[in-house]
Design a protein around this motif. Structure first.
Motif, PDB file in Angstrom:
ATOM      1  N   ASP A 107       8.815  -2.626   2.814  1.00  9.18           N
ATOM      2  CA  ASP A 107       9.396  -2.090   3.756  1.00  9.18           C
ATOM      3  C   ASP A 107       8.561  -1.665   4.985  1.00  9.18           C
ATOM      4  O   ASP A 107       7.667  -0.798   4.877  1.00  9.18           O
ATOM      5  CB  ASP A 107      10.444  -0.991   3.391  1.00  9.18           C
ATOM      6  N   LEU A 108       8.890  -2.357   6.155  1.00 16.64           N
ATOM      7  CA  LEU A 108       8.329  -1.753   7.255  1.00 16.64           C
ATOM      8  C   LEU A 108       9.326  -0.983   8.251  1.00 16.64           C
ATOM      9  O   LEU A 108      10.226  -1.537   8.524  1.00 16.64           O
ATOM     10  CB  LEU A 108       7.793  -3.097   7.946  1.00 16.64           C
ATOM     11  N   LYS A 116       6.362   1.319   1.438  1.00 19.51           N
ATOM     12  CA  LYS A 116       6.627   1.476   2.690  1.00 19.51           C
ATOM     13  C   LYS A 116       5.538   1.633   3.477  1.00 19.51           C
ATOM     14  O   LYS A 116       4.459   2.467   3.387  1.00 19.51           O
ATOM     15  CB  LYS A 116       7.666   2.723   2.817  1.00 19.51           C
ATOM     16  N   ILE A 117       5.660   0.915   4.830  1.00 23.03           N
ATOM     17  CA  ILE A 117       4.587   1.151   5.701  1.00 23.03           C
ATOM     18  C   ILE A 117       5.290   1.509   7.099  1.00 23.03           C
ATOM     19  O   ILE A 117       6.395   1.012   7.209  1.00 23.03           O
ATOM     20  CB  ILE A 117       4.098  -0.111   6.245  1.00 23.03           C
ATOM     21  N   ASN A 169      14.239  -0.206  10.030  1.00 22.19           N
ATOM     22  CA  ASN A 169      13.409  -0.906   9.187  1.00 22.19           C
ATOM     23  C   ASN A 169      13.701  -2.418   8.764  1.00 22.19           C
ATOM     24  O   ASN A 169      14.762  -3.003   9.034  1.00 22.19           O
ATOM     25  CB  ASN A 169      13.238  -0.235   7.890  1.00 22.19           C
ATOM     26  N   TYR A 201       5.550  -7.178  15.080  1.00 14.95           N
ATOM     27  CA  TYR A 201       6.497  -6.004  15.094  1.00 14.95           C
ATOM     28  C   TYR A 201       6.074  -5.108  15.899  1.00 14.95           C
ATOM     29  O   TYR A 201       4.810  -4.864  16.141  1.00 14.95           O
ATOM     30  CB  TYR A 201       6.880  -5.749  13.734  1.00 14.95           C
ATOM     31  N   THR A 222       1.554  -0.508  17.754  1.00 15.67           N
ATOM     32  CA  THR A 222       2.373   0.883  17.422  1.00 15.67           C
ATOM     33  C   THR A 222       2.318   1.602  19.020  1.00 15.67           C
ATOM     34  O   THR A 222       2.074   2.738  19.158  1.00 15.67           O
ATOM     35  CB  THR A 222       1.324   1.503  16.736  1.00 15.67           C
ATOM     36  N   ILE A 244      -2.977  -6.842   7.460  1.00 14.88           N
ATOM     37  CA  ILE A 244      -2.406  -6.369   8.754  1.00 14.88           C
ATOM     38  C   ILE A 244      -3.372  -6.398   9.956  1.00 14.88           C
ATOM     39  O   ILE A 244      -4.469  -5.684   9.728  1.00 14.88           O
ATOM     40  CB  ILE A 244      -1.576  -4.994   8.410  1.00 14.88           C
ATOM     41  N   LEU A 262       1.057  -5.677  14.024  1.00 12.05           N
ATOM     42  CA  LEU A 262       1.592  -4.518  14.064  1.00 12.05           C
ATOM     43  C   LEU A 262       1.259  -3.971  15.547  1.00 12.05           C
ATOM     44  O   LEU A 262       0.108  -3.598  15.448  1.00 12.05           O
ATOM     45  CB  LEU A 262       1.921  -3.469  13.119  1.00 12.05           C
ATOM     46  N   GLN A 311      -3.505  -4.145  13.282  1.00 15.27           N
ATOM     47  CA  GLN A 311      -2.801  -3.290  14.233  1.00 15.27           C
ATOM     48  C   GLN A 311      -3.444  -3.334  15.773  1.00 15.27           C
ATOM     49  O   GLN A 311      -4.733  -3.276  15.727  1.00 15.27           O
ATOM     50  CB  GLN A 311      -2.861  -1.805  13.599  1.00 15.27           C
TER      51      GLN A 311
END
Length: 394
Positions: free
Chosen positions: A268-269, A298-299, A257, A214, A186, A151, A184, A153
């Motif tokens: 799951d994001l 889950k993240i 999600n 995302y 944020t 990932i 990702l 970020q």
């Protein structure tokens, strides 16, 4: 008053160099003049480079002077007690206060030069001094198919502050060089309004990740910090921001999600809207995770790290990893791995930068990709985070 006081250090160190003393006052007057100009022309609707210049000059002027002030006040306390003792003992000759010591003033000036140079470096170079921070996280229940899943970020782009396309493109290339599975983002794409991103759309469209990009919203993305002629205008701006996210190739998660699938398995994001202690709380974690299995990996993407302590770590469903930003590390601090990690941000946020683990749940706080208000970074560099997921005892 600060200027008059700190001037004493220059006068003591350079008693016969008139040009140094004139230069001191010219610089101080320039700062105050620009401060007045910046206040008179300030507008949240179109924050221009003049505001950043004003903030830079204020910090560049004030921080070194406060260091000098500390030394001179300390010296004056000593001079007062020395004068009092000499008067009481009858040994005083001349004025009540002894003359200032040149050594004290010289030491104050030398030490004040360190933050002066650091702040200057932060404005000219530091704000684009991108750093890749890598972490490997191990989990018992990570699906085997996601062993080695990577990932990248990024957070807090604040596109309205950028002023150098070439250096920004270097940062984008550096993100792509990580070759992560997903990117990702944020939150905080802009400072105040969607139009700030228009000049940089083509640049950020170059971001690539084979399994998707995302994003979520940050507190600045809603346009809450500027005047709008009507609620309709504010709503139109937010609608345009959603369109820009789509143009960039980001799937924006708003209290919802998605499943990231790989070789028949999935994780799951979850993405929530901004939720911060002392800030707007549009996020709804319960809604975002309402249809998820309790056993799934889950993240969570949540812009403000205070959300982790206030809700996430006690949430009924186990969230393995939370990704946040927001703090920027105040764009100022000292970080020497293994020795010291400090920023004024730590006074407001217990978890302000880097990786944290509590109650079997991880939180990573990104230091931010861009910058806001102060157009620089001192000691807290812009960050690109790479997180590799591993199975324990794999």
């Amino acid at each position: 008053m600060i200027d008059c006081y700190t001037y004493q250090a220059f006068k003591t160190t350079f008693p016969s160099q008139t040009w140094v003393k004139i230069g001191y006052w010219l610089f101080s007057i320039l700062v105050y003049a620009y401060l007045v100009y910046g206040i008179l022309t300030f507008s949240r609707e179109a924050m221009n480079p003049n505001f950043g210049t004003m903030v830079s000059l204020m910090i560049l002027s004030l921080v070194p002077k406060l260091i000098i002030l500390t030394f001179l006040v300390g010296e004056d306390v000593l001079r007062f007690f020395t004068g009092s003792f000499q008067s009481f003992s009858g040994s005083r000759q001349g004025d009540f206060l002894p003359d200032r010591r040149k050594f004290i003033s010289q030491t104050a000036l030398v030490l004040s030069a360190i933050p002066f140079v650091g702040i200057l470096h932060g404005v000219l170079i530091g704000k684009y001094r991108y750093r890749v921070m890598k972490h490997t996280l191990e989990f018992d229940d990570l699906p085997e198919e996601f062993e080695g899943f990577r990932i990248t970020q990024i957070s807090d782009i604040h596109s309205g502050s950028f002023d150098d396309k070439k250096k920004l493109e270097y940062g984008i290339d550096l993100i792509n060089q990580q070759k992560s599975d997903v990117i990702l983002f944020t939150g905080d794409l802009v400072n105040n309004h969607a139009g700030e991103m228009e000049p940089w759309v083509e640049t950020f469209k170059k971001l690539h990740a084979p399994m998707g990009k995302y994003s979520i919203l940050g507190n600045h993305d809603y346009g809450d910090y500027m005047y709008w002629p009507s609620q309709e205008a504010k709503a139109e701006n937010l609608k345009r921001l959603f369109e820009v996210q789509k143009e960039l190739g980001f799937k924006l998660l708003r209290n919802e999600n998605v499943k990231i699938r790989k070789d028949g398995a999935s994780i799951d994001l979850i993405g929530v809207e901004n939720w911060g202690k002392g800030f707007a709380q549009y996020g709804d974690l319960a809604k975002a995770a309402s249809n998820l299995s309790a056993e799934s990996f889950k993240i969570l993407m949540s812009h403000d790290p205070s959300h982790f302590d206030e809700e996430v770590k006690q949430f009924a469903q186990h969230i393995h990893l939370t990704l946040s930003g927001h703090t920027h590390g105040m764009q100022f601090g000292i970080e020497i791995p293994g020795w010291i990690k400090w920023s004024p941000s730590s006074l407001r946020y217990p978890k302000w930068a880097g990786l944290y683990e509590e109650m079997g749940r991880y939180l990573h706080v990104n230091r931010g990709f861009g910058f806001l208000a102060f157009p620089g970074r001192v000691g807290i560099w812009p960050e690109i985070t790479v997180l590799a997921l591993k199975r324990k005892n794999a």
